[in-house]
Design an enzyme around this catalytic site. Structure first.
Site, PDB file in Angstrom:
ATOM      1  N   GLY A  70      11.897 -19.009  15.497  1.00 51.92           N
ATOM      2  CA  GLY A  70      10.766 -19.161  16.407  1.00 51.92           C
ATOM      3  C   GLY A  70       9.669 -18.137  16.163  1.00 51.92           C
ATOM      4  O   GLY A  70       8.483 -18.450  16.229  1.00 51.92           O
ATOM      5  N   THR A  71      10.061 -16.923  15.865  1.00 54.37           N
ATOM      6  CA  THR A  71       9.064 -15.866  15.663  1.00 54.37           C
ATOM      7  C   THR A  71       8.172 -16.188  14.475  1.00 54.37           C
ATOM      8  O   THR A  71       6.933 -16.094  14.562  1.00 54.37           O
ATOM      9  CB  THR A  71       9.766 -14.510  15.449  1.00 54.37           C
ATOM     10  OG1 THR A  71      10.583 -14.242  16.588  1.00 54.37           O
ATOM     11  CG2 THR A  71       8.768 -13.386  15.241  1.00 54.37           C
ATOM     12  N   SER A 201      13.446 -23.127  17.599  1.00 56.30           N
ATOM     13  CA  SER A 201      14.389 -22.199  16.985  1.00 56.30           C
ATOM     14  C   SER A 201      15.797 -22.779  17.115  1.00 56.30           C
ATOM     15  O   SER A 201      16.211 -23.167  18.213  1.00 56.30           O
ATOM     16  CB  SER A 201      14.307 -20.853  17.702  1.00 56.30           C
ATOM     17  OG  SER A 201      15.293 -19.987  17.201  1.00 56.30           O
ATOM     18  N   THR A 239      12.700 -20.035  -1.089  1.00 61.15           N
ATOM     19  CA  THR A 239      13.806 -20.969  -1.352  1.00 61.15           C
ATOM     20  C   THR A 239      14.312 -21.554  -0.032  1.00 61.15           C
ATOM     21  O   THR A 239      14.526 -20.817   0.934  1.00 61.15           O
ATOM     22  CB  THR A 239      14.949 -20.220  -2.074  1.00 61.15           C
ATOM     23  OG1 THR A 239      14.430 -19.735  -3.307  1.00 61.15           O
ATOM     24  CG2 THR A 239      16.132 -21.142  -2.345  1.00 61.15           C
ATOM     25  N   CYS A 326      15.467 -11.148  24.291  1.00 59.05           N
ATOM     26  CA  CYS A 326      14.873 -11.293  22.965  1.00 59.05           C
ATOM     27  C   CYS A 326      14.226  -9.976  22.538  1.00 59.05           C
ATOM     28  O   CYS A 326      13.924  -9.777  21.392  1.00 59.05           O
ATOM     29  CB  CYS A 326      13.819 -12.388  22.966  1.00 59.05           C
ATOM     30  SG  CYS A 326      14.416 -13.932  23.630  1.00 59.05           S
TER      31      CYS A 326
HETATM   32  N1  PLP Z   1       9.808 -18.010  21.599  1.00 59.59           N
HETATM   33  C1  PLP Z   1      10.577 -18.038  22.700  1.00 59.59           C
HETATM   34  C2  PLP Z   1      10.081 -18.707  23.933  1.00 59.59           C
HETATM   35  C3  PLP Z   1      11.841 -17.436  22.687  1.00 59.59           C
HETATM   36  O1  PLP Z   1      12.601 -17.459  23.781  1.00 59.59           O
HETATM   37  C4  PLP Z   1      12.281 -16.794  21.504  1.00 59.59           C
HETATM   38  C5  PLP Z   1      13.582 -16.114  21.543  1.00 59.59           C
HETATM   39  O2  PLP Z   1      13.924 -15.199  20.949  1.00 59.59           O
HETATM   40  C6  PLP Z   1      11.438 -16.815  20.370  1.00 59.59           C
HETATM   41  C7  PLP Z   1      10.203 -17.413  20.469  1.00 59.59           C
HETATM   42  C8  PLP Z   1      11.840 -16.187  19.081  1.00 59.59           C
HETATM   43  O3  PLP Z   1      12.683 -17.067  18.360  1.00 59.59           O
HETATM   44  P1  PLP Z   1      13.607 -16.478  17.194  1.00 59.59           P
HETATM   45  O4  PLP Z   1      14.682 -15.676  17.845  1.00 59.59           O
HETATM   46  O5  PLP Z   1      14.144 -17.714  16.515  1.00 59.59           O
HETATM   47  O6  PLP Z   1      12.725 -15.694  16.296  1.00 59.59           O
END
Ligand code: PLP
Length: 384
Positions: A70-71, A201, A239, A326
Site C-alpha cells: 500500500g505504501t 495491500s 522483477t 502501521c
Molecule cells: N494505507 C492504509 C489505509 C493502511 O492501513 C496501510 C497499512 O499499513 C497502508 C496504506 C500501508 O500499506 P502497506 O503496509 O502494504 O505498505
C-alpha cells in the site's frame, strides 16, 4: 493462545492463498520476464493474478500494476500523477484529507514542501467523515489530483466516495483512493469515477506482506518512481514478485468472493464486541457509529493510560492496537484522533476482527478488557 484483534494492522495468510503461492517459490521459480518455459509459466501466473484483481475491481487488467504494498502504491500514484500533470502544464495543486494514512499525507506534504506543489488538506467532522461540499470547494482549476481514502485505518470511517467520485468526474479531476482497509470489507464501486488510481495491500486481506496493487488508469499520464527493466507498462520496474503477486491475486479473489457472508459475520462480531466494551463505565466510541468498516471498533477509555492498557491486554492474551499500528508501535495520539478532536487524556484502543475471529474470542476479549480497565483504574490509571 492470543486472541488476535488487530486485523487492521495485518492478517494471517489464508491457507488457500499460501497453497497458491508455494509453487512459485519452489518448482515454478522462473523469472516472469524470461522467454523460456519456466519464465512463461511464472508470467502466466502473474497475468492470472492481474485478471483476478481486475475482475474484483471492475477495471481492465492493463490498469492493474503490482507493487510492494500500500505504501508504494500510494507514493507511486500520488507522486507519479502529480509530476506528470505538472510537466504537461495542467496544474500544481493537490487536495487530500486530514486523516489519510501517512503514506498519503506525508507524500502530499513532501510534494508541497520539497517539490513546490500547493496542497489543501481538508478537515473531517468529529465523526471522521469528510464533508463533500468542503472537499469540492477545495478543488480548483489547477487541481491535478484529489486523494481520499475509502476507509480509515484507525477509526474505520467510510468516506462518501459514491458522491465524491462522480462529482470529481464531472469536473474531470482524477481521484486516487487508498482502499487498503476498505477492500473486501465494504462495497467499492469505482465505475463512474474519473479514476486516477486505487491502492490495495495484500496483507490486510489474508495475503502476504510486501505486495500490493496500484490501479493506474491507462489514459492518465504518470511518471515512474522506479526506473529499470520496464516491467508493468514501464511505470513500475523491478522483477515481478511472482509468488507474492499470485498470493495477492488469490487474496483479492477470496476477499471479493466471500464478502457477502464475511461482512455480515464481521459486523455481528464487532457489534457484540462494541456492546460489551461500551457497557463498561466511561467508554465511548471513536468515529461514526454506522458509517464505519464492519470489523472495526475504536474506543476512548476514561481514566486509563493508553500504553498501560495496551500492555495489560497484551499480557492477558488480547492483541489490540492503540492509534495505528502501521506506525511501528507508536502509542502517541495519532493525527487521525487529533483530526476528530478525540480527547488526548483518554486511552484509545482499536480492535479489529478478521476471518479467524470467533464469538468465543469476542466474549473473552470483552471480559479481559473490562478486567484490565478496572485493575488499571484501581491502580490510579497507570501501569500495574
Ligand atoms: N494505507 C492504509 C489505509 C493502511 O492501513 C496501510 C497499512 O499499513 C497502508 C496504506 C500501508 O500499506 P502497506 O503496509 O502494504 O505498505
Amino acid at each position: 493462545m492470543t486472541i488476535y484483534l488487530d486485523h487492521a494492522a495485518t492478517t494471517p495468510v489464508d491457507p488457500g492463498v499460501l497453497a497458491a503461492m508455494l509453487p512459485y517459490l519452489q518448482a515454478e521459480h522462473g523469472n516472469p520476464s524470461s522467454a523460456h518455459r519456466a519464465g512463461r509459466a511464472a508470467r502466466a501466473a502473474v497475468e492470472h493474478a492481474r485478471e483476478q484483481v481486475a475482475t474484483a475491481l471492475g477495471v481492465a487488467p492493463l490498469d492493474v500494476v503490482f507493487t510492494s504494498g500500500g505504501t508504494e502504491s500510494d507514493n507511486a500514484a500520488i507522486k507519479g500523477i502529480a509530476w506528470a500533470a505538472r510537466a504537461a502544464g495542467r496544474g500544481n495543486h493537490l487536495v487530500t484529507t486530514a486523516i489519510e494514512h501517512h503514506a498519503v499525507l506525508e507524500t502530499a506534504e513532501w510534494l508541497a514542501e520539497q517539490q513546490g506543489f500547493e496542497l489543501t488538506v481538508v478537515p473531517v467532522t468529529t465523526d471522521g467523515i469528510v464533508e463533500v461540499d468542503r472537499l469540492l470547494d477545495a478543488v480548483r482549476d489547477d487541481t491535478v489530483l484529489v486523494s481520499v481514502m475509502a476507509a480509515n485505518n484507525e477509526i474505520g470511517t467510510l468516506q462518501p466516495l459514491d458522491v465524491i467520485g462522480p462529482a470529481l468526474a464531472r469536473r474531470q479531476v482524477p481521484l486516487h483512493t487508498d482502499a487498503v482497509q476498505a477492500f473486501g470489507r465494504t462495497h467499492l464501486d469505482i465505475t463512474g469515477w474519473s479514476l486516477g488510481a486505487v491502492s490495495l495491500s495484500a496483507h490486510k486481506i489474508n495475503g502476504p506482506k510486501g505486495v500490493g496493487v496500484w490501479v493506474q488508469a491507462r489514459d492518465l499520464p504518470v511518471q515512474s518512481l522506479l526506473h529499470g527493466g520496464g516491467q508493468e507498462r514501464g511505470i513500475r520496474s523491478g522483477t515481478f514478485n511472482a509468488a507474492g503477486i499470485v498470493g495477492c491475486g488469490a487474496a483479492v479473489e477470496l476477499a471479493a468472493q466471500t464478502m457477502t457472508t464475511e461482512v455480515p459475520r464481521l459486523r455481528w462480531l464487532r457489534d457484540r464486541l462494541l456492546s460489551g466494551l461500551l457497557a463498561v463505565d466511561g467508554i465511548g466510541l471513536n468515529g461514526h457509529a454506522e458509517r464505519r468498516l464492519p470489523h472495526n471498533a475504536n474506543v476512548a477509555v476514561d481514566r486509563c493510560n493508553g500504553e498501560a492498557l495496551l500492555f495489560a491486554l497484551d499480557m492477558a492474551g488480547v492483541a489490540v492496537s492503540a492509534g495505528s499500528a502501521c506506525q511501528s508501535g507508536a502509542t502517541a495520539a495519532s493525527h487521525v484522533l487529533a483530526g476528530i478532536d478525540a480527547p488526548a487524556d483518554k486511552a484509545h484502543v482499536r480492535m479489529t476482527c478478521g476471518r479467524s475471529t470467533t464469538q468465543a474470542d469476542i466474549d473473552t476479549a470483552v471480559e479481559v478488557f473490562g478486567d484490565c480497565v478496572k485493575r488499571l483504574r484501581d491502580a490510579g490509571g497507570g501501569y500495574l
